[in-house]
Motif scaffolding. Structure first.
Motif, PDB file in Angstrom:
ATOM      1  N   GLU A  93     -35.154  66.272  -5.904  1.00 50.28           N
ATOM      2  CA  GLU A  93     -36.459  65.852  -5.375  1.00 50.28           C
ATOM      3  C   GLU A  93     -37.073  66.923  -4.494  1.00 50.28           C
ATOM      4  OE1 GLU A  93     -37.733  61.619  -4.081  1.00 50.28           O
ATOM      5  OE2 GLU A  93     -35.562  61.746  -3.931  1.00 50.28           O
ATOM      6  N   LYS A  94     -38.410  66.886  -4.422  1.00 52.93           N
ATOM      7  CA  LYS A  94     -39.103  67.840  -3.548  1.00 52.93           C
ATOM      8  C   LYS A  94     -38.954  67.397  -2.098  1.00 52.93           C
ATOM      9  CE  LYS A  94     -42.654  69.094  -6.875  1.00 52.93           C
ATOM     10  NZ  LYS A  94     -44.070  68.917  -7.234  1.00 52.93           N
ATOM     11  N   VAL A  95     -39.005  68.391  -1.216  1.00 53.17           N
ATOM     12  CA  VAL A  95     -38.829  68.143   0.223  1.00 53.17           C
ATOM     13  C   VAL A  95     -39.812  67.081   0.728  1.00 53.17           C
ATOM     14  CG1 VAL A  95     -39.122  69.242   2.474  1.00 53.17           C
ATOM     15  CG2 VAL A  95     -37.849  70.419   0.669  1.00 53.17           C
ATOM     16  N   LEU A  96     -41.085  67.259   0.379  1.00 50.72           N
ATOM     17  CA  LEU A  96     -42.110  66.320   0.871  1.00 50.72           C
ATOM     18  C   LEU A  96     -41.851  64.908   0.335  1.00 50.72           C
ATOM     19  CD1 LEU A  96     -44.772  65.908   2.437  1.00 50.72           C
ATOM     20  CD2 LEU A  96     -46.000  66.449   0.338  1.00 50.72           C
ATOM     21  N   ASP A  97     -41.490  64.817  -0.938  1.00 49.35           N
ATOM     22  CA  ASP A  97     -41.266  63.494  -1.551  1.00 49.35           C
ATOM     23  C   ASP A  97     -40.123  62.758  -0.847  1.00 49.35           C
ATOM     24  OD1 ASP A  97     -43.266  63.966  -3.316  1.00 49.35           O
ATOM     25  OD2 ASP A  97     -41.974  64.566  -4.984  1.00 49.35           O
ATOM     26  N   ILE A  98     -39.079  63.506  -0.476  1.00 55.40           N
ATOM     27  CA  ILE A  98     -37.923  62.875   0.189  1.00 55.40           C
ATOM     28  C   ILE A  98     -38.359  62.200   1.490  1.00 55.40           C
ATOM     29  CG2 ILE A  98     -35.781  63.399   1.461  1.00 55.40           C
ATOM     30  CD1 ILE A  98     -35.180  65.474  -0.761  1.00 55.40           C
ATOM     31  N   VAL A  99     -39.187  62.901   2.248  1.00 51.00           N
ATOM     32  CA  VAL A  99     -39.602  62.350   3.550  1.00 51.00           C
ATOM     33  C   VAL A  99     -40.618  61.220   3.360  1.00 51.00           C
ATOM     34  CG1 VAL A  99     -40.519  62.927   5.826  1.00 51.00           C
ATOM     35  CG2 VAL A  99     -39.164  64.608   4.593  1.00 51.00           C
ATOM     36  N   VAL A 100     -41.563  61.418   2.444  1.00 46.69           N
ATOM     37  CA  VAL A 100     -42.589  60.386   2.213  1.00 46.69           C
ATOM     38  C   VAL A 100     -41.935  59.103   1.661  1.00 46.69           C
ATOM     39  CG1 VAL A 100     -44.621  59.774   0.836  1.00 46.69           C
ATOM     40  CG2 VAL A 100     -44.486  62.018   1.922  1.00 46.69           C
ATOM     41  N   ASN A 101     -41.012  59.265   0.717  1.00 42.12           N
ATOM     42  CA  ASN A 101     -40.337  58.084   0.156  1.00 42.12           C
ATOM     43  C   ASN A 101     -39.584  57.313   1.237  1.00 42.12           C
ATOM     44  OD1 ASN A 101     -41.216  58.427  -2.442  1.00 42.12           O
ATOM     45  ND2 ASN A 101     -39.418  59.558  -3.121  1.00 42.12           N
ATOM     46  N   GLN A 102     -38.976  58.053   2.172  1.00 45.41           N
ATOM     47  CA  GLN A 102     -38.239  57.365   3.226  1.00 45.41           C
ATOM     48  C   GLN A 102     -39.191  56.475   4.028  1.00 45.41           C
ATOM     49  OE1 GLN A 102     -35.026  57.604   3.219  1.00 45.41           O
ATOM     50  NE2 GLN A 102     -34.617  56.298   4.990  1.00 45.41           N
ATOM     51  N   GLY A 103     -40.399  56.983   4.268  1.00 38.02           N
ATOM     52  CA  GLY A 103     -41.409  56.161   4.944  1.00 38.02           C
ATOM     53  C   GLY A 103     -41.694  54.901   4.133  1.00 38.02           C
ATOM     54  N   GLY A 104     -41.748  55.063   2.817  1.00 40.87           N
ATOM     55  CA  GLY A 104     -41.997  53.920   1.936  1.00 40.87           C
ATOM     56  C   GLY A 104     -40.910  52.861   2.047  1.00 40.87           C
ATOM     57  N   TYR A 105     -39.652  53.295   2.188  1.00 41.22           N
ATOM     58  CA  TYR A 105     -38.554  52.323   2.304  1.00 41.22           C
ATOM     59  C   TYR A 105     -38.656  51.521   3.604  1.00 41.22           C
ATOM     60  CZ  TYR A 105     -36.520  55.354  -1.281  1.00 41.22           C
ATOM     61  OH  TYR A 105     -36.309  56.099  -2.408  1.00 41.22           O
ATOM     62  N   TYR A 106     -39.380  52.081   4.576  1.00 35.99           N
ATOM     63  CA  TYR A 106     -39.606  51.352   5.835  1.00 35.99           C
ATOM     64  C   TYR A 106     -40.928  50.594   5.801  1.00 35.99           C
ATOM     65  CZ  TYR A 106     -35.545  53.429   8.024  1.00 35.99           C
ATOM     66  OH  TYR A 106     -34.244  53.774   8.330  1.00 35.99           O
ATOM     67  N   GLY A 107     -41.553  50.556   4.619  1.00 40.40           N
ATOM     68  CA  GLY A 107     -42.791  49.790   4.463  1.00 40.40           C
ATOM     69  C   GLY A 107     -44.020  50.485   5.008  1.00 40.40           C
TER      70      GLY A 107
END
Lengths: 315, 257
Positions: A93-107
């Motif tokens: 995964e791309k660096v940005l996607d990893i961080v953005v997705n983590q935000g998604g898991y927190y809603g």
């Protein structure tokens, strides 16, 4: 105000009957910078694993800012960010996607997650790498990526499991600075580390865990007060003779321009300098021989083991 | 997490899954299309022309619904099995496990990813099949609902497989030794009317037979089984598998130490 972390009688028995934790209790106050120290296999990672629910506890209670992880799972998790010891992101995964997705898991809404990702990737010097696959990052960058990921939802409690392991000195210092900055901004930080100077520099309070038990839980200051003596190394401008003697001090010549001096805790150094000056010796620099906390750590762990009848057996 | 936050978490997992299978489309979308095209050529056009009619329609028309369904089954299953096992293997599943995302959202997100891949491959295979035969949909509602429910069922099955799996070998054992035989013997290439009485009865115990025939009914209007029974059996399997998957997730087995 509820403690940032409250652990009561926490125990963990693994499937092979190994007791990872033997009923530990611990409290970390909001805003603290707290060190959880211990030798390998002492129970630090098990404790962190239980707090972030990657490890199932056998008994006991854990609450994060008053939210019990069993009862109020969602609120407890929302207040917690974790930086694990091992890299645990998708290498493709791309660096940005990893961080953005983590935000998604927190809603978090996508827009906010992107803004926060940019904020923390910039702060941690990874913004230029945002479109690179994570596997292409260096070890230090991967560690910083995990910190950015853990911060994207801006938790009130951040737990870092050996965040500077294998990181070079310059990067370690910049990570310390960053962690101090977010701690000053109000984030409670719990840190596990093997670098005791790191704990001494950053943390205000600590717990030492060994063999699944807390063997010490106090402030760094009061722990350091337990030291009865300190050894300093003094560098001199003049050549030191073989017959060096300073009344009242145990002095040992190391080479022509350096000596080791053992000093009782609380004793003034002025007298020492006066004696040396009287002998025509001028001090150009002075440093501790060993990390003070390291000496205490070793003695506390050894004491704990002998009390438990383990005779210094490695954990 | 409130409803809106749960929806965000669900969309995040699903979007990530869709990105994964579209990023590696050479491994996920292209191979099943090539395989099915070869089936169309060999079983439909070459051999099928000598077989004549089956179930009242020409052989090519008979096998097309089964082959579409086969591609949906295998792709929805393998997408979730390989993707979820990879996240376990790389430990990136911990990103979700440490978050407040509820277990049912985790299951739903991965299942939706599998369903979307199954349907994407099914759609492409359907388009390719139009080069070999004409398709007239007998019942759009039956066709769509059967294919979606079947994709859901096998995506959940793939999830359970991945939960139990401890190595990459473990996610190929079930497809090789259970899924493929059930699919090939599930009435894709033949009508069970052709089988001797005993084997016809044995075939009736194969759940894939009901899915293939219900789908064939939706397209051609013919089926070896009662379509109502097919729907009930698919729904029962979904309920049982989803219950098992959630039980495993909540118990933390194979995911949490």
């Amino acid at each position: 105000m509820s403690p940032a972390l409250s652990i009561r009688n926490l125990s963990k028995v693994y499937g092979n009957k190994f007791e990872g934790l033997k009923g530990i209790s611990l409290q970390v106050e909001p805003g603290d910078f707290f060190a959880l120290l211990g030798p390998n296999g002492a129970g630090k990672s098990t404790t962190i694993g239980i707090i972030c629910s990657l490890v199932r506890k056998t008994a006991g209670n854990v609450a994060i800012f008053g939210h019990d992880i069993d009862i109020d799972f969602s609120a407890a998790k929302s207040n917690l960010g974790v930086v694990p010891q091992e890299f645990n992101f998708n290498q493709f995964e791309k660096v940005l996607d990893i961080v953005v997705n983590q935000g998604g898991y927190y809603g978090m809404p996508m827009k906010l997650a992107r803004e926060r990702a940019e904020k923390y990737l910039r702060k941690l010097g990874l913004w230029e790498k945002r479109n690179d696959p994570s596997r292409s990052l260096s070890g230090g960058m991967k560690r910083r990526l995990m910190i950015a990921r853990a911060l994207v939802h801006e938790p009130r409690l951040l737990i870092l499991d050996e965040p500077t392991a294998g990181v070079d000195i310059e990067l370690r210092r910049s990570m310390w600075q960053f962690l101090q900055e977010i701690n000053r901004a109000g984030t409670t930080i719990i840190l596990t580390t093997h670098y005791l100077e790191e704990a001494e520099s950053l943390c205000r309070n600590l717990a030492i865990i060994d063999n699944g038990r807390i063997v010490e839980n106090t402030s760094i200051k009061s722990l350091l007060k337990q030291l009865s003596r300190e050894i300093f190394i003094l560098d001199t401008r003049e050549t030191i003779g073989n017959e060096l003697h300073v009344p009242g001090y145990r002095v040992h010549r190391l080479d022509d321009h350096s000596m080791e001096v053992e000093i009782e805790k609380g004793r003034s150094l002025n007298e020492l300098f006066e004696h040396l000056s009287g002998q025509g010796i001028h001090i150009t620099s002075m440093r501790n021989k060993a990390n003070r906390l390291e000496e205490l750590f070793v003695s506390l762990v050894e004491n704990g083991r002998s009390e438990n009848g383990r005779g210094g057996q490695a954990a | 997490m409130n409803g809106q936050q749960q929806l965000t978490a669900l969309l995040t997992i699903t979007r990530k899954e869709v990105r994964r299978f579209t990023r590696i489309w050479m491994q996920t979308l292209l191979p099943p299309v090539i395989t099915m095209t070869l089936y169309f050529i060999i079983f439909g056009a070459l051999i099928g022309s000598r077989i004549g009619q089956m179930g009242g329609v020409d052989y090519m028309s008979f096998v097309v619904p089964g082959l579409i369904m086969m591609s949906v089954i295998t792709n929805s299953y393998s997408n979730v099995a390989s993707s979820f096992f990879s996240t376990k293997f790389q430990r990136s599943i911990e990103e979700i496990l440490v978050s407040p995302t509820p277990n049912y959202i985790i299951l739903l997100g991965f299942v939706l990813g599998g369903v979307l891949r199954g349907l994407a491959v099914g759609f492409i295979v359907t388009v390719v099949s139009l080069f070999f035969t004409e398709l007239e949909i007998h019942s759009l509602a039956v066709t769509v609902s059967v294919v979606v429910l079947t994709a859901v069922l096998f995506a959940i099955a793939g999830f359970i497989n991945a939960l139990f799996a401890q190595s990459f070998d473990d996610i190929s054992i079930i497809p090789t030794f259970i899924l493929t035989p059930l699919t090939y013997l599930g009435g894709i290439f033949y009508s069970i009317d052709m089988l001797p009485g005993f084997w016809e009865s044995v075939s009736m115990a194969n759940p894939v037979l009901y899915m293939v025939n219900a789908f064939r009914y939706g397209i051609l209007g013919i089926s070896d089984v009662n379509v109502g029974v097919a729907f009930v059996s698919i729904l029962l399997f979904i309920a049982a598998f989803a219950g098992l998957a959630l039980y495993l997730l909540y118990s933390g087995r194979r995911l949490r130490a």
